[in-house]
Write an enzyme that holds these catalytic residues in place. Structure first.
Site, PDB file in Angstrom:
ATOM      1  N   ALA A 148       7.514  -7.530  15.252  1.00 14.71           N
ATOM      2  CA  ALA A 148       6.937  -6.358  14.589  1.00 14.71           C
ATOM      3  C   ALA A 148       5.493  -6.160  15.000  1.00 14.71           C
ATOM      4  O   ALA A 148       4.783  -7.128  15.246  1.00 14.71           O
ATOM      5  CB  ALA A 148       7.002  -6.552  13.071  1.00 14.71           C
ATOM      6  N   THR A 195       2.814  -5.699   8.250  1.00 16.00           N
ATOM      7  CA  THR A 195       4.177  -6.064   8.631  1.00 16.00           C
ATOM      8  C   THR A 195       4.172  -7.175   9.686  1.00 16.00           C
ATOM      9  O   THR A 195       4.943  -8.134   9.599  1.00 16.00           O
ATOM     10  CB  THR A 195       4.920  -4.824   9.165  1.00 16.00           C
ATOM     11  OG1 THR A 195       4.918  -3.841   8.137  1.00 16.00           O
ATOM     12  CG2 THR A 195       6.344  -5.148   9.542  1.00 16.00           C
ATOM     13  N   GLY A 222       5.916  -0.289   2.103  1.00 17.00           N
ATOM     14  CA  GLY A 222       7.179  -0.919   1.714  1.00 17.00           C
ATOM     15  C   GLY A 222       7.332  -2.329   2.242  1.00 17.00           C
ATOM     16  O   GLY A 222       8.433  -2.740   2.629  1.00 17.00           O
ATOM     17  N   SER A 239      -3.394  -1.863  10.411  1.00 16.44           N
ATOM     18  CA  SER A 239      -1.952  -1.760  10.685  1.00 16.44           C
ATOM     19  C   SER A 239      -1.352  -3.127  10.995  1.00 16.44           C
ATOM     20  O   SER A 239      -0.640  -3.310  11.970  1.00 16.44           O
ATOM     21  CB  SER A 239      -1.686  -0.808  11.862  1.00 16.44           C
ATOM     22  OG  SER A 239      -2.102   0.492  11.541  1.00 16.44           O
ATOM     23  N   ILE A 269       0.828  -1.206   0.000  1.00 21.86           N
ATOM     24  CA  ILE A 269       0.000   0.000   0.000  1.00 21.86           C
ATOM     25  C   ILE A 269       0.868   1.265   0.000  1.00 21.86           C
ATOM     26  O   ILE A 269       0.390   2.368  -0.152  1.00 21.86           O
ATOM     27  CB  ILE A 269      -0.957  -0.023   1.203  1.00 21.86           C
ATOM     28  CG1 ILE A 269      -2.064   1.017   1.071  1.00 21.86           C
ATOM     29  CG2 ILE A 269      -0.197   0.141   2.519  1.00 21.86           C
ATOM     30  CD1 ILE A 269      -3.170   0.867   2.092  1.00 21.86           C
ATOM     31  N   GLY A 270       2.171   1.076   0.184  1.00 17.67           N
ATOM     32  CA  GLY A 270       3.082   2.219   0.227  1.00 17.67           C
ATOM     33  C   GLY A 270       4.007   2.150   1.434  1.00 17.67           C
ATOM     34  O   GLY A 270       4.987   2.870   1.528  1.00 17.67           O
ATOM     35  N   GLY A 281       0.963   2.365  11.003  1.00 19.46           N
ATOM     36  CA  GLY A 281       0.229   3.202  10.040  1.00 19.46           C
ATOM     37  C   GLY A 281      -0.897   3.977  10.683  1.00 19.46           C
ATOM     38  O   GLY A 281      -1.046   5.185  10.474  1.00 19.46           O
ATOM     39  N   GLU A 282      -1.710   3.297  11.457  1.00 16.23           N
ATOM     40  CA  GLU A 282      -2.860   3.960  12.051  1.00 16.23           C
ATOM     41  C   GLU A 282      -2.516   4.749  13.315  1.00 16.23           C
ATOM     42  O   GLU A 282      -2.921   5.904  13.447  1.00 16.23           O
ATOM     43  CB  GLU A 282      -3.974   2.942  12.283  1.00 16.23           C
ATOM     44  CG  GLU A 282      -4.626   2.622  10.960  1.00 16.23           C
ATOM     45  CD  GLU A 282      -5.447   1.369  10.933  1.00 16.23           C
ATOM     46  OE1 GLU A 282      -4.866   0.295  11.190  1.00 16.23           O
ATOM     47  OE2 GLU A 282      -6.654   1.444  10.655  1.00 16.23           O
ATOM     48  N   GLY A 290       2.234  -2.800  14.189  1.00 13.25           N
ATOM     49  CA  GLY A 290       1.922  -1.762  13.209  1.00 13.25           C
ATOM     50  C   GLY A 290       2.133  -0.335  13.671  1.00 13.25           C
ATOM     51  O   GLY A 290       2.208  -0.043  14.858  1.00 13.25           O
TER      52      GLY A 290
END
Lengths: 223, 784
Positions: free
Chosen positions: B731, B543, B502, B540, B499-500, B735-736, B733
């Site tokens: 890992a 990963t 990576g 999120s 989604i961007g 993103g959110e 998340g």
């Protein structure tokens, strides 16, 4: 050639057709959109050199290569690049000059290709993102974009590169503010702006250092 | 299950924690592991394709003979269809098919809904041909304003129960709304602890305020779109701009009655999604059904890419909200003051869809408040449906709750950080608040802000903070394969999309770490359903779902290689081998990587890895889940011209926990992105509806203003790494979490600068001037 593509009073053909198209859509009536008339059936005006509804010849230089095409008057530069010449590195996002994703260099000047008719670039040199590299060798700015992670989804990247390339070609060291001014017309929804500025400054000022995050790792053995 | 002990912790706190591992699970990387590649700022591996324009997104895919589709949309917010005739469109140049999507008698309930569609040789021909379609509408009364829709007698949007549309981007654990529809209001989703109403009645001191947030559009740069090619009667390939390849496959298969295995979905590159791109269709337009039917009718591939205008009308948005927050507190003065009750009543309009949740700041951050009630209700309006948007519910909930806390702190003359520390039980977030106080020079800046207020300067500055809560919602559905061939090539494959964030780069890093190979020697193939089950990029979780499966696959492949090496080097056990970038050795005997791989029998080693269920959550679990709670705090400074109301966010410090950092550079990019989205939400963005026409007035990026380069503050990022023992890479998340507190922190900084709070987003100059006027009136009243 480009003079012919403008309606009197600064109204572009494309803008005019859009208005008419929208009006008929809203009214929901059966009136034919003037933009969609079949070229074969329509009577082209008997005017030498005039650009009408039939495709007309267009010549320009694209990423260093001469291009010859037959192009309708209504076709935008962006449509020509993406649909006819397969230059899909140039993106369509807003299609009205608000986001910078479709930027190309026209004779070295960054322009929104959605706001230009294809015939506007007759005789000009057009550079898209695909023309920034020298053969296989990416430009210093392209390499810096990778090095600084100046892209996430990558959809604004071509436009960012075009705006920044034009700025760098003016030469000299740059400030953050100058870079931000240069990319003020390029929208990025992933929020990559700080890294784009870093990448451009690294090329302009030779600052190789990457921005650091302060990472507070777990201390072994406690503290 | 195998029991083991791991060194887990955060910052200065390190503990040995017992963890039960599922069979075959490698020992998770903990504080004792010194990783070489994971965590490093490795440049993204597809960077070259993206900077050269060679990356082909769904928008860019071109197939021979393909047609372009366009959709005729309802101009009315509410209307019944009396007549649809598409035949005339077929006579238009280039047109090869035209279909009605809505039928006579259908009721359309927002402006922008699908009516009919055509496919033509060129997109401009398809768009032009729409004008030849004859549609008769019988317009009906409508309502687009949230408050207007809540009034008695407002036109009803839905006359029967509303189907909940859930996607993989919704916040896991958010309860399904079950309340009865009454008018346009449907109660649902409540979070409860103790008895907040009773506690409020008993409270010595109460605070009450109503906060409003606007409708916010995703505005992914790549609009929603698909290309459908029928490969046979019952098999199709779908190129989709999606953040969940397998949800596209399943929905497309369901629409056309196919087995999912007969549908291949490809998303090599994706121009953003932010929660809106789940499923084959978009939330308010049946793009896959339309493209699929047109492709079937013409026997040619059909591409349907929405225009920016359509993207704003019918592909989703973050609902607006009206939230009344009531706080009860003890009358004890100063730092001894305790909040005893929180009651949030939220109404949110998600247009014709649902989704008025307001996140968990009130209910799950302030765990030391004994009595909490958060109620929310959907309000239906004749507008395009909402859909999950980066941390659904949370930014609006954080804005209201964190604002109310600051207003209470001002009333009690308390430091807002102290008030938060007194009620937040999460040790990492408490540490983050303390770190931020120090790094942001909080005390001195607050003093400076107070001085400017006292002197009544034209330009004011102020600081504010706000916190976030999120969970590790990773899934176990991914199957990652690692192939090592006889020539030494390593390929990592999975059907996940990027989604961007990576994800491909991080997959390469994890495989490189396990196999002791240079990252540039790892090839990653993603973005195709044929590459094995992946996960949707929502919640999120990409990963944290994918990297443990990559590690397991790489460990399994390495185990096979180790057997080969142990035989060749006559090692008593594979565990005696030493692995380096060059190859493998035992004492002085060694094999280069190439020599080792030549000994592989057959073409290649192929190992498949999965992710085990989350098995640890040190130091604190997310409420209701056996997985870690993710903490974050942001600190903002604003500068305001009190004569013009112009406001800028000048500086922002983001302190976040994202488990073990996989790539220091790409995680920073994601945090920058969360902040940019939050700045736009705080100060600029708002979808505006015309109440008299029922249409969106700003459906493009010239009038709908996302955050640009010059709107961003100077950003500093501190990552407080937490080793939670949740999975084998550690890992989770970011993103959110990165976007949740931004708008709230900015609003609190505005409150600090002005001494009076702006209770409505976006904080425009007009609202600043209103707030100042309110402040002046209050102080004048105080003087008399």
């Amino acid at each position: 050639m480009s003079d012919h593509s403008k309606q009197p009073g600064g109204v572009t053909r494309r803008g005019l057709f859009r208005t008419l198209g929208a009006a008929t859509l809203v009214a929901g009536c059966v009136k034919q959109d003037p933009g969609s008339e079949n070229p074969e059936r329509s009577e082209a005006p008997e005017l030498d050199d005039a650009l009408g509804l039939t495709p007309a010849p267009l010549e320009f230089v694209l990423d260093g290569q001469p291009v010859q095409a037959e192009v309708e008057a209504r076709t935008t530069l962006l449509e020509l690049l993406r649909l006819d010449l397969d230059r899909t590195g140039t993106k369509v996002v807003c299609d009205r000059g608000a986001c910078g994703a479709c930027m190309v260099l026209v004779d070295g000047v960054p322009r929104n290709s959605c706001m230009m008719l294809a015939h506007d670039v007759g005789g000009s040199e057009v550079t898209t993102v695909a023309g920034l590299a020298e053969g296989e060798q990416l430009s210093a700015l392209q390499l810096a974009f990778i090095e600084h992670d100046a892209l996430q989804c990558g959809f604004c990247t071509s436009g960012m590169l075009i705006s920044s390339t034009a700025l760098l070609r003016e030469g000299g060291p740059l400030t953050r503010g100058q870079v931000e001014d240069a990319i003020a017309g390029n929208l990025c929804r992933c929020g990559t702006y700080p890294h784009v500025v870093d990448a451009v400054l690294a090329v302009a000022n030779g600052e190789g250092g990457r921005r650091q995050t302060e990472l507070l790792q777990v201390k072994k053995g406690g503290a | 299950m195998a029991k083991t002990k791991l060194s887990l912790g955060y910052g200065p706190k390190l503990e040995t924690v017992p963890v039960e591992l599922p069979p075959g699970e490698p020992r998770p990387w903990d504080a004792n592991d010194q990783l070489e590649v994971v965590g490093e700022p490795v440049p993204r591996i597809d960077g070259q394709l993206k900077v050269s324009g060679a990356a082909r997104y769904t928008h860019d895919v071109a197939l021979e003979d393909m047609l372009h589709a366009a959709v005729l949309r309802s101009p009315y917010p509410c209307a019944t269809i009396k007549r649809v005739e598409v035949k005339a469109a077929l006579d238009q140049p280039g047109v090869e098919a035209a279909i009605a999507v809505a039928a006579v008698g259908d009721k359309l309930i927002f402006a922008g809904q699908d009516v009919a569609a055509v496919a033509a040789a060129r997109p401009e021909q398809a768009r032009a041909a729409l004008a030849s379609i004859v549609v008769e509408y019988a317009p009906a009364p409508f309502v687009v304003g949230t408050r207007a829709a809540m009034r008695d007698g407002a036109p009803l949007v839905h006359e029967t129960a509303v189907e909940e549309r859930r996607t993989g981007a919704d916040e896991p654990g958010a309860e399904k709304a079950t309340g009865e529809l009454s008018g346009n209001i449907r109660p649902g989703r409540s979070q409860k602890r103790g008895d907040a109403k009773r506690a409020l009645n008993k409270a010595a001191l109460t605070f009450e305020a109503t906060y409003e947030t606007q409708c916010h559009t995703h505005s992914s740069l790549e609009t929603h779109g698909v290309m459908v090619r029928w490969d046979s009667e019952d098999a199709a390939t779908v190129w989709a701009s999606t953040q969940s390849i397998f949800s596209v496959r399943d929905e497309f298969a369901a629409i056309f009655g196919l087995p999912p295995a007969k549908v291949r979905v490809i998303t090599h590159f994706l121009g953003g999604g932010f929660g809106s791109k789940f499923g084959a269709n978009a939330s308010g337009t049946a793009i896959a059904k339309i493209a699929g039917e047109l492709a079937r009718a013409t026997n040619k591939p059909v591409k349907l890419m929405l225009t920016r205008h359509e993207e704003h009308l019918c592909t989703g948005n973050r609902p607006d909200s009206i939230q009344t927050v009531k706080l009860g507190a003890t009358a004890t003065p100063g730092a001894q003051a305790k909040i005893t009750a929180i009651h949030v009543q939220a109404h949110g309009s998600a247009g014709v869809g649902t989704g008025a949740g307001v996140g968990r700041n009130a209910s799950a951050v302030y765990t030391k408040v004994p009595d909490v009630l958060v109620e929310s209700a959907d309000v239906f309006t004749h507008a395009g449906p909402a859909v999950a948007f980066r941390a659904p519910g949370h930014p609006q909930g954080a804005f209201a709750m964190e604002s109310a806390l600051d207003e209470l702190a001002r009333q009690l003359e308390l430091d807002p950080i102290d008030l938060r520390l007194a009620h937040d039980g999460h040790p990492v977030r408490r540490w983050q608040l303390e770190l931020g106080r120090e790094r942001f020079n909080w005390d001195a800046r607050r003093q400076a802000a107070a001085d400017m207020r006292a002197r009544g300067t034209r330009v004011r500055r102020g600081v504010g903070c706000a916190v976030s809560i999120w969970g590790d919602f990773s899934g176990t559905e991914a199957r990652v394969s690692v192939e090592i061939d006889r020539k030494g090539g390593v390929v990592v494959k999975n059907g996940v999309q990027d989604i961007g964030g990576g994800i491909g780069t991080i997959m390469a890093q994890v495989a490189a770490e396990v196999l002791a190979r240079p990252v540039d020697q790892i090839r990653v193939e993603i973005g195709d359903s044929e590459l094995g089950p992946g996960v949707g990029s929502g919640g999120s979780k990409t990963t944290a779902s994918i990297t443990p499966a990559v590690r397991n696959a790489a460990e399994a492949a390495k185990a096979e290689l180790a057997q080969i090496a142990a035989e060749a080097l006559e090692a008593s056990s594979p565990s005696k081998l030493r692995w380096t970038n060059e190859g493998v050795s035992l004492g002085r005997r060694s094999l280069t990587w190439a020599e080792l791989c030549e000994r592989i029998e057959g073409e290649a080693i192929v190992a498949v890895g999965t992710r085990a269920r989350t098995y640890g959550h040190y130091p604190k679990s997310f409420p209701g889940f056996p997985t870690p709670e993710i903490a974050g705090a942001q600190f903002a400074e604003v500068e305001i011209d009190t004569w013009t109301g112009e406001v800028r966010c000048t500086e922002l410090l983001a302190v976040h926990d994202c488990g073990r950092v996989m790539n220091e550079m790409t995680v920073r990019s994601q945090i920058n992105g969360g902040i940019a989205l939050g700045v736009g939400y705080a100060l600029m963005e708002e979808r505006v509806m015309d109440p008299s026409l029922g249409v969106v007035l700003n459906p493009n990026l010239d009038q709908y203003k996302p955050c640009g380069a010059k709107d961003l503050p100077e950003i500093s990022i501190v990552l407080t790494e937490v080793l939670s023992g949740n999975n084998n890479t550690g890992a989770y998340g970011i993103g959110e979490p990165a976007t949740i507190p931004t708008a709230a922190a900015i609003a609190n900084a505005v409150g600090d600068a002005l001494g009076v709070h702006v209770r409505s987003l976006p904080i425009t100059p007009a609202k600043i001037l209103d707030a100042l006027e309110r402040g002046r009136q209050t102080s004048t009243e105080g003087d008399t």
